[in-house]
Structure formats: structure tokens, C-alpha cells
Design a protein around this motif. Sequence first.
Motif, PDB file in Angstrom:
ATOM      1  N   HIS A 321       0.837  -1.192   0.000  1.00 55.00           N
ATOM      2  CA  HIS A 321       0.000   0.000   0.000  1.00 55.00           C
ATOM      3  C   HIS A 321       0.876   1.247   0.000  1.00 55.00           C
ATOM      4  CE1 HIS A 321       1.041  -0.053   4.294  1.00 55.00           C
ATOM      5  NE2 HIS A 321       0.660   1.225   4.336  1.00 55.00           N
ATOM      6  N   CYS A 322       0.263   2.361  -0.280  1.00 49.01           N
ATOM      7  CA  CYS A 322       0.954   3.649  -0.194  1.00 49.01           C
ATOM      8  C   CYS A 322       0.092   4.609   0.614  1.00 49.01           C
ATOM      9  CB  CYS A 322       1.199   4.246  -1.588  1.00 49.01           C
ATOM     10  SG  CYS A 322       2.350   3.302  -2.606  1.00 49.01           S
ATOM     11  N   THR A 323       0.745   5.482   1.358  1.00 49.76           N
ATOM     12  CA  THR A 323       0.027   6.490   2.134  1.00 49.76           C
ATOM     13  C   THR A 323       0.612   7.866   1.806  1.00 49.76           C
ATOM     14  OG1 THR A 323      -0.358   4.919   3.943  1.00 49.76           O
ATOM     15  CG2 THR A 323      -0.625   7.265   4.445  1.00 49.76           C
ATOM     16  N   VAL A 324      -0.233   8.757   1.343  1.00 48.17           N
ATOM     17  CA  VAL A 324       0.182  10.125   1.039  1.00 48.17           C
ATOM     18  C   VAL A 324      -0.502  11.040   2.034  1.00 48.17           C
ATOM     19  CG1 VAL A 324       0.310  11.941  -0.694  1.00 48.17           C
ATOM     20  CG2 VAL A 324       0.399   9.534  -1.399  1.00 48.17           C
ATOM     21  N   ARG A 325       0.303  11.598   2.929  1.00 51.68           N
ATOM     22  CA  ARG A 325      -0.234  12.363   4.059  1.00 51.68           C
ATOM     23  C   ARG A 325      -1.173  11.444   4.838  1.00 51.68           C
ATOM     24  NH1 ARG A 325      -1.559  18.399   1.948  1.00 51.68           N
ATOM     25  NH2 ARG A 325      -1.257  18.865   4.162  1.00 51.68           N
ATOM     26  N   TYR A 326      -2.472  11.763   4.915  1.00 50.83           N
ATOM     27  CA  TYR A 326      -3.391  10.905   5.658  1.00 50.83           C
ATOM     28  C   TYR A 326      -4.287  10.065   4.749  1.00 50.83           C
ATOM     29  CZ  TYR A 326      -2.082  13.127  10.036  1.00 50.83           C
ATOM     30  OH  TYR A 326      -1.383  13.572  11.128  1.00 50.83           O
TER      31      TYR A 326
END
Length: 518
Positions: A321-326
Motif C-alpha cells: 500500500h501507499c500512504t500520502v499524508r493521511y
Amino acid sequence: MSDIRTQSLQKPVTVAEYLFRRLHQIGIRSVHGLPGDFNLVALDYVPKAGLKWVGSVNELNAAYAADGYARAKGISALVTTFGVGELSAINGVAGAYSEHVPIVHIVGCPSTISQRNGMLLHHTLGNGDFHVFANMSENISCDVAKLVKPSEIAYQIDHAIRECWIRSRPVYIWLPTDMVEKKIEGARLDTEIDLSEPENDPDREDYVVDVVLRYLHGAKNPVVLVDACAIRHRVTEEVKRFIEKTKLPVFVTPMGKGAFDETSEHYGGVYAGTGSLPEVAKRVEGSDLVLSIGAIKSDFNTAGFSYHTSQLNTIDLHSDHCTVRYSEYPGVAMRGVLRKVTERIDMSKLSITPSPPVENAVAENRDDSQAITQAWFWPRVGEYFQEGDVVVTETGTANFGIWESRFPKDVMGVTQVLWGSIGWSVGAAQGAALAVKDLEQDRRTILFVGDGSFQLTCQEVSTMLKHNLRVTMLHYRTLHPWYGRGLQRYHPLELYRYPRGLWRQGRPVSEVRHQDKG
């Protein structure tokens, strides 16, 4: 009935032959483990498949060695016997699961007939439950394959090995004695297992790439932080290409040490919150965008959860998975994202601030004292290292101290920061050195281990000698404030800060025990 079941097979092979030939096909050349009466027949097939039987001193050491072998070679195999053997190895396998290390754990177990009849066999709990140990291992394995139906065994083996590689975690293969020489379809061996990672959904991947690029292009002083899963999930080449193109400053975590070339002008050092050098902490924590790759934000890896970075300024790329900021994007893996970001980034929109210089700080820590200080020792060790070394550090002093050593090019760092099982490093060094030998590479394996940890697994030195492995062992005794009386006097978070504070002050190790806080 046996003939009827096998007469349609194009290329009949035994289960054991199939299993060990598959291990050879994926690059394994040595198998760690111990013999036992439930795996003896299977072990006869190890040399027939072109594999070398290591023959470790005990199962725990074998599991540690398989861990080290996998880190250096990519994947490893471990063979134990049912119950007593597999339980002795379970701590080492759990550590591999914790730290994303792929091990194929093969357990020789009682025959299906014995299990079906509930026989009172040795190595059991005496209650007729033959699945209890497999159930224990299920929680530290990404796949459990119980080889009890010949028609399904080839698929089960292939699936388990693929899961082990793709997910970079141990798998558990349960091999009953009466299945070892059963005939299954060997024609499948003509086609190697597909170990390629599943592709991201193109639309979802493109969306994430666009979001990442928007923040990268808008940042004033972005930095890259590389952690352990970049190594475990094999994206270090993608990281290298990204940095070569963007020339962004790159830092590593303690678990990520060795993930990036430390001789590069873009390398800025080790970031571990309050455990970092002041210039490193200032650069990372002052950034308005941290591109984090493969993060494992454990207590030791973050110096007691002391990161001073905001999630609002962070992009986290992971294997699943990837998380950009929240905002989280499940199912979008980092490899595809990194490749497309590298291809599409607009260098005219990228703001670059140089990395702080990184040197082995030997001269400034040299004095006329006869005492060997931590501040002098670890930078000096950096000058001893050579290009291509494999550096194994034990939990404790060495895990912290190695942060201060600048690695030459292509040095592999092997350390167990998250699981932290003392004694692991001796077995891991044996496994790593054997992997290097199997790769036919002329590389030194250098082990740093303390006196207490060495006592737990010192028997594995005999395995190093037996296989003529090139291992240099630096065995030391260090007095730490959290051992003995110090453990009772310190708040847990201070355990990470205090020793490094002493090293920075250049105080001799002998003073640690006698200073005013115990």
C-alpha cells in the motif's frame, strides 16, 4: 491403487525430489536444519537436488542461520523435525516473520496414517493432536502447506514458495513421512515458478503517482528516507535510479542501513529521531516533504518513537500500500509507483537541497587516553570496512554503534533491530557467509557480537569452521547503563538516548558503569 493414481503422470517424481528441486530452481544452494526421525528419508533427497546440507548445531541456530542466508541470498530453506525440532526453531522463524525475511520452513511430521489413528507417538503432547505445532507456526508464516493429498502437493509447494518470495516472509511446509516418496507430476518442474510481483491496477497506480508528483514538485526541501522493507522487498535498485535522476538527499534508518550507497554525494546519514546526529535531525525534521520508502517505525528503529516529522509532510511507500499524508491507497505497491515517479518527474519543478556531508569522524574523537570510547571505535571501524563487506551486528551496543560507521560501496548491513533476539547474529553471520560462498563472491562477513549474546549461540562457530567460511568476528564486552542496576533506574525511553549521548561525549566505556545515575 497406487499404480492407478500415478499411471497418468507424464514425469513422475517423488514429493521430496519435487520440493528440493524447486528450492534449487529459485536460487537456494544450501539447506540449514537438523535431522530427526520424521525427516530422515526426505533429507536423502537434498544432495540429489544439487543442494548442500549444512547440518547446524541446533534448531534455533539453524533458524538464525537461515535468516542470515536469506538476507544475503534472497531466500533460504530450513528443515526440522516435528514438535521438538520445529519448536526449538520457532523463535528464529518468528524473528524472520517480524523482519520480513523469506524462509521456507519444512517440517518432517508423522505419517497421515499415524495421525488418522491418533497414535501415541514421541514428540507429541500425548493428546492425539498432531496439528497443534502447525497451528502455532501459522501465526508466523504467510502460508501453511500441509502436504497430505498427492494430487494437490505440487501446487501447494509452488504456491508456498511464491508466497514466501512475494511477501518476503516465512512459509511452513508440513511433510508427513508417508508422503515423502509419493509420486506426483514432475512435468511442472520444466516451468519455473513465476516469482514476479502482481502488477498494480494501472488506473489506481497512475492516480497515486500523480498525487506523489504533485507534492514532490511543490516541496521546497524534500528528502528521501529509506527503511528496511526497501531491502526486504527488493526495491533498492528503484531507489537508486530515483536518486540518480532527482539527486535528492537520501537518509536511511538503522534498519535500512546499507540500503543506499553511503559513498554517494547524495547520502546524508542515519536518521533515528533524537538518536540522530544534530545535522541529520535538522535536515530531515526541517523538510517539508519526507518520501519514506519501506518504513518500519518500531521503537529501536525510531529511537523510542522520537521522530519529529509530521504525517502531513510524509509520503509512505510500502510493499502492499501507499500512504500520502493521511490518505491510504491499499493494494498499490511501491515498486510500480517508484518506477513511474522516476520516469515522469519534472526536474525543472524539483527543489533540491544538498545532503549534509558524511565522514567517519575518527580524527576529532582521537585523544591520548588508553580508554577505547564508543565515539572513537565505531567511526574507526568504518575505515576498516572494505567494498562489498557483509556487516552483521548484534542486538545492543553494535546495533546502535554501527550508525556511526560510514559504509564503503556495496556493503551489506545485516541487523535484527525489530525482533532483537540476542545471539541471533552468530547464526546469521554463518548463514550470510555461506550465502556469499554459494554466490561465489569474494566478500568478507564481519560479525560484531557482545560477550553475553555470544554465549547463547557460540556453538555455531563450529559450523563456520566446518564449511570453511570467511567470517571475521569482533567479540567485545561493553558495560551499558541498562544492564544490571541501570535497568532499575532508567525510564524506557532513556535507553535509546543515553548510550548515544555518552558516545557523542567521547566518554570511555568504563565510565558508563560508574557515572552518577548508576
